[in-house]
Design a protein around this motif. Structure first.
Motif, PDB file in Angstrom:
ATOM      1  N   TYR A  20       0.874  -1.135   0.016  1.00  0.00           N
ATOM      2  CA  TYR A  20       0.094  -0.037   0.011  1.00  0.00           C
ATOM      3  C   TYR A  20       0.808   1.307  -0.047  1.00  0.00           C
ATOM      4  CZ  TYR A  20      -3.115   3.686   1.593  1.00  0.00           C
ATOM      5  OH  TYR A  20      -3.867   4.752   1.915  1.00  0.00           O
ATOM      6  N   HIS A  21       0.362   2.516  -0.627  1.00  0.00           N
ATOM      7  CA  HIS A  21       1.083   3.393  -0.730  1.00  0.00           C
ATOM      8  C   HIS A  21      -0.102   4.567  -0.809  1.00  0.00           C
ATOM      9  CE1 HIS A  21       4.470   6.611  -0.915  1.00  0.00           C
ATOM     10  NE2 HIS A  21       3.363   7.147  -2.064  1.00  0.00           N
ATOM     11  N   GLY A  22       0.041   5.620   0.258  1.00  0.00           N
ATOM     12  CA  GLY A  22      -1.351   6.600   0.290  1.00  0.00           C
ATOM     13  C   GLY A  22      -0.748   8.061   0.033  1.00  0.00           C
ATOM     14  N   MET A  23      -1.649   8.499  -0.853  1.00  0.00           N
ATOM     15  CA  MET A  23      -1.208  10.216  -0.957  1.00  0.00           C
ATOM     16  C   MET A  23      -2.613  10.812  -0.379  1.00  0.00           C
ATOM     17  SD  MET A  23       0.424  10.018  -4.587  1.00  0.00           S
ATOM     18  CE  MET A  23       1.740   9.235  -4.926  1.00  0.00           C
ATOM     19  N   GLY A  24      -2.611  11.836   0.366  1.00  0.00           N
ATOM     20  CA  GLY A  24      -3.393  12.745   1.001  1.00  0.00           C
ATOM     21  C   GLY A  24      -4.045  13.859   0.145  1.00  0.00           C
ATOM     22  N   ALA A  25      -4.274  13.612  -1.272  1.00  0.00           N
ATOM     23  CA  ALA A  25      -4.626  14.586  -2.196  1.00  0.00           C
ATOM     24  C   ALA A  25      -6.212  15.056  -1.876  1.00  0.00           C
ATOM     25  CB  ALA A  25      -4.276  14.164  -3.794  1.00  0.00           C
ATOM     26  N   SER A  26      -6.452  16.040  -2.269  1.00  0.00           N
ATOM     27  CA  SER A  26      -7.925  16.650  -2.206  1.00  0.00           C
ATOM     28  C   SER A  26      -8.369  16.804  -3.858  1.00  0.00           C
ATOM     29  CB  SER A  26      -8.033  17.798  -1.583  1.00  0.00           C
ATOM     30  OG  SER A  26      -7.847  17.636  -0.158  1.00  0.00           O
ATOM     31  N   ASP A  27      -9.478  16.496  -4.066  1.00  0.00           N
ATOM     32  CA  ASP A  27     -10.086  16.893  -5.305  1.00  0.00           C
ATOM     33  C   ASP A  27     -10.739  18.366  -5.664  1.00  0.00           C
ATOM     34  OD1 ASP A  27     -10.800  16.666  -7.901  1.00  0.00           O
ATOM     35  OD2 ASP A  27     -12.435  15.230  -7.791  1.00  0.00           O
ATOM     36  N   THR A  28      -9.726  19.315  -5.713  1.00  0.00           N
ATOM     37  CA  THR A  28     -10.041  20.685  -5.788  1.00  0.00           C
ATOM     38  C   THR A  28      -9.021  21.176  -6.677  1.00  0.00           C
ATOM     39  OG1 THR A  28      -8.620  21.551  -3.896  1.00  0.00           O
ATOM     40  CG2 THR A  28     -10.684  20.931  -3.446  1.00  0.00           C
ATOM     41  N   ASP A  29      -9.429  22.222  -7.500  1.00  0.00           N
ATOM     42  CA  ASP A  29      -9.004  23.015  -8.655  1.00  0.00           C
ATOM     43  C   ASP A  29      -7.442  23.569  -8.224  1.00  0.00           C
ATOM     44  OD1 ASP A  29     -10.683  22.676 -10.204  1.00  0.00           O
ATOM     45  OD2 ASP A  29     -11.517  24.589 -10.687  1.00  0.00           O
ATOM     46  N   HIS A  30      -7.521  23.892  -6.921  1.00  0.00           N
ATOM     47  CA  HIS A  30      -6.354  24.599  -6.087  1.00  0.00           C
ATOM     48  C   HIS A  30      -5.329  23.524  -5.583  1.00  0.00           C
ATOM     49  CE1 HIS A  30      -9.366  24.750  -3.059  1.00  0.00           C
ATOM     50  NE2 HIS A  30      -8.234  24.449  -2.271  1.00  0.00           N
ATOM     51  N   PHE A  31      -5.593  22.381  -5.663  1.00  0.00           N
ATOM     52  CA  PHE A  31      -4.673  21.597  -4.826  1.00  0.00           C
ATOM     53  C   PHE A  31      -3.721  20.975  -5.930  1.00  0.00           C
ATOM     54  CE2 PHE A  31      -2.845  17.251  -3.824  1.00  0.00           C
ATOM     55  CZ  PHE A  31      -2.782  17.479  -2.481  1.00  0.00           C
ATOM     56  N   ASP A  32      -2.508  21.032  -5.252  1.00  0.00           N
ATOM     57  CA  ASP A  32      -1.202  20.991  -6.264  1.00  0.00           C
ATOM     58  C   ASP A  32      -0.785  19.266  -6.205  1.00  0.00           C
ATOM     59  OD1 ASP A  32       0.944  20.935  -7.799  1.00  0.00           O
ATOM     60  OD2 ASP A  32       2.212  21.861  -6.561  1.00  0.00           O
ATOM     61  N   LEU A  33      -1.706  18.508  -7.097  1.00  0.00           N
ATOM     62  CA  LEU A  33      -1.319  17.142  -7.313  1.00  0.00           C
ATOM     63  C   LEU A  33       0.169  16.645  -8.012  1.00  0.00           C
ATOM     64  CD1 LEU A  33      -2.688  14.366  -6.836  1.00  0.00           C
ATOM     65  CD2 LEU A  33      -3.592  14.406  -9.050  1.00  0.00           C
ATOM     66  N   SER A  34       0.513  17.746  -8.547  1.00  0.00           N
ATOM     67  CA  SER A  34       1.889  17.602  -9.419  1.00  0.00           C
ATOM     68  C   SER A  34       2.879  17.295  -8.521  1.00  0.00           C
ATOM     69  CB  SER A  34       2.056  19.018 -10.187  1.00  0.00           C
ATOM     70  OG  SER A  34       2.561  19.838  -9.511  1.00  0.00           O
ATOM     71  N   ILE A  35       2.909  17.675  -7.168  1.00  0.00           N
ATOM     72  CA  ILE A  35       3.815  17.151  -6.110  1.00  0.00           C
ATOM     73  C   ILE A  35       3.889  15.830  -6.229  1.00  0.00           C
ATOM     74  CG2 ILE A  35       3.713  19.400  -4.992  1.00  0.00           C
ATOM     75  CD1 ILE A  35       2.145  17.965  -2.712  1.00  0.00           C
ATOM     76  N   TYR A  36       2.912  14.945  -6.372  1.00  0.00           N
ATOM     77  CA  TYR A  36       2.879  13.547  -6.241  1.00  0.00           C
ATOM     78  C   TYR A  36       3.077  12.728  -7.747  1.00  0.00           C
ATOM     79  CZ  TYR A  36       0.499  14.196  -1.791  1.00  0.00           C
ATOM     80  OH  TYR A  36       0.414  14.417  -0.359  1.00  0.00           O
ATOM     81  N   PHE A  37       3.298  13.743  -8.806  1.00  0.00           N
ATOM     82  CA  PHE A  37       3.461  12.932  -9.970  1.00  0.00           C
ATOM     83  C   PHE A  37       4.520  11.846  -9.990  1.00  0.00           C
ATOM     84  CE2 PHE A  37       1.213  16.328 -12.981  1.00  0.00           C
ATOM     85  CZ  PHE A  37       0.093  16.178 -12.220  1.00  0.00           C
ATOM     86  N   GLU A  38       5.822  12.393  -9.603  1.00  0.00           N
ATOM     87  CA  GLU A  38       6.814  11.625  -9.564  1.00  0.00           C
ATOM     88  C   GLU A  38       6.763  10.548  -8.447  1.00  0.00           C
ATOM     89  OE1 GLU A  38      10.245  10.427 -11.576  1.00  0.00           O
ATOM     90  OE2 GLU A  38       9.452  12.231 -12.020  1.00  0.00           O
ATOM     91  N   GLU A  39       6.389  10.706  -7.508  1.00  0.00           N
ATOM     92  CA  GLU A  39       6.192   9.785  -6.682  1.00  0.00           C
ATOM     93  C   GLU A  39       5.373   8.626  -6.891  1.00  0.00           C
ATOM     94  OE1 GLU A  39       4.139   9.656  -1.786  1.00  0.00           O
ATOM     95  OE2 GLU A  39       5.086  11.630  -2.611  1.00  0.00           O
TER      96      GLU A  39
END
Length: 185
Positions: free
Chosen positions: A84-103
């Protein structure tokens, strides 16, 4: 505009069906690329179904306990043999999901390096966060441009990444194009 500059509206059009409308996913889980599955919380919380699918790794793009998250963690999958691997991302326009792209790309790549590895990438609905991470993986590790990656996932599953995530994918596309990272350059 270069061949690699893409607008959010163009990507939204690609996500919509032929009538220009968005559809929610018709299945709880879909294989969007060989051994990569995208889906929702219902499947993520059903360890029997995961085992039946042969899932060896889970990437939870919505780890947390609010209504927009999926409250699972490594302990939830204890005894299943699932990594398992988890990421605490929110589904909002202003959330920076790109910080998780490489991970996220690293986790998917490691999962698929196992002979029988299958990875389940999910969020709450399998509609915005999780497909965005899979698209980023295809761009980063398979040298696909945004059109190819998004089209591939969209052909297998109804998706609708929010405009903020689409902007972040556009930025990744421009960065990779500038570095000459695409096969067709």
């Amino acid at each position: 505009m270069s061949d690699y500059e893409v607008s959010v509206q163009q990507l939204n059009d690609l996500c919509a069906n032929g009538d220009g409308y968005y559809s929610m996913p018709t299945h709880h889980v879909d294989e969007v690329f060989p051994r990569i599955y995208v889906g929702n919380a219902i499947v993520a919380m059903n360890t029997m179904r995961l085992k039946k699918l042969g899932i060896t790794h889970i990437l939870n793009a919505a780890e947390g306990n609010s209504f927009m998250h999926v409250n699972t963690n490594a302990e939830f999958y204890t005894g299943t043999g699932i990594t398992y691997h988890g990421m605490g991302a929110s589904d909002t326009d202003h959330f920076d999901l790109s910080i998780y792209f490489e991970e996220g790309a690293n986790f998917i790549e490691k999962a698929l390096a196992h002979k029988d590895g299958k990875v389940y990438v999910h969020c709450r609905e399998g509609y915005s966060r999780s497909p965005t991470l899979v698209i980023a993986y295809l761009m980063l590790r398979h040298r696909m441009d945004i059109w190819s990656a998004l089209s591939m996932v969209r052909q297998k599953r109804e998706i609708g990444p929010n405009d903020g995530f689409l902007r972040q994918l556009c930025h990744l596309n421009e960065m990779l194009a500038a570095e000459g990272k695409f096969w067709n350059q």
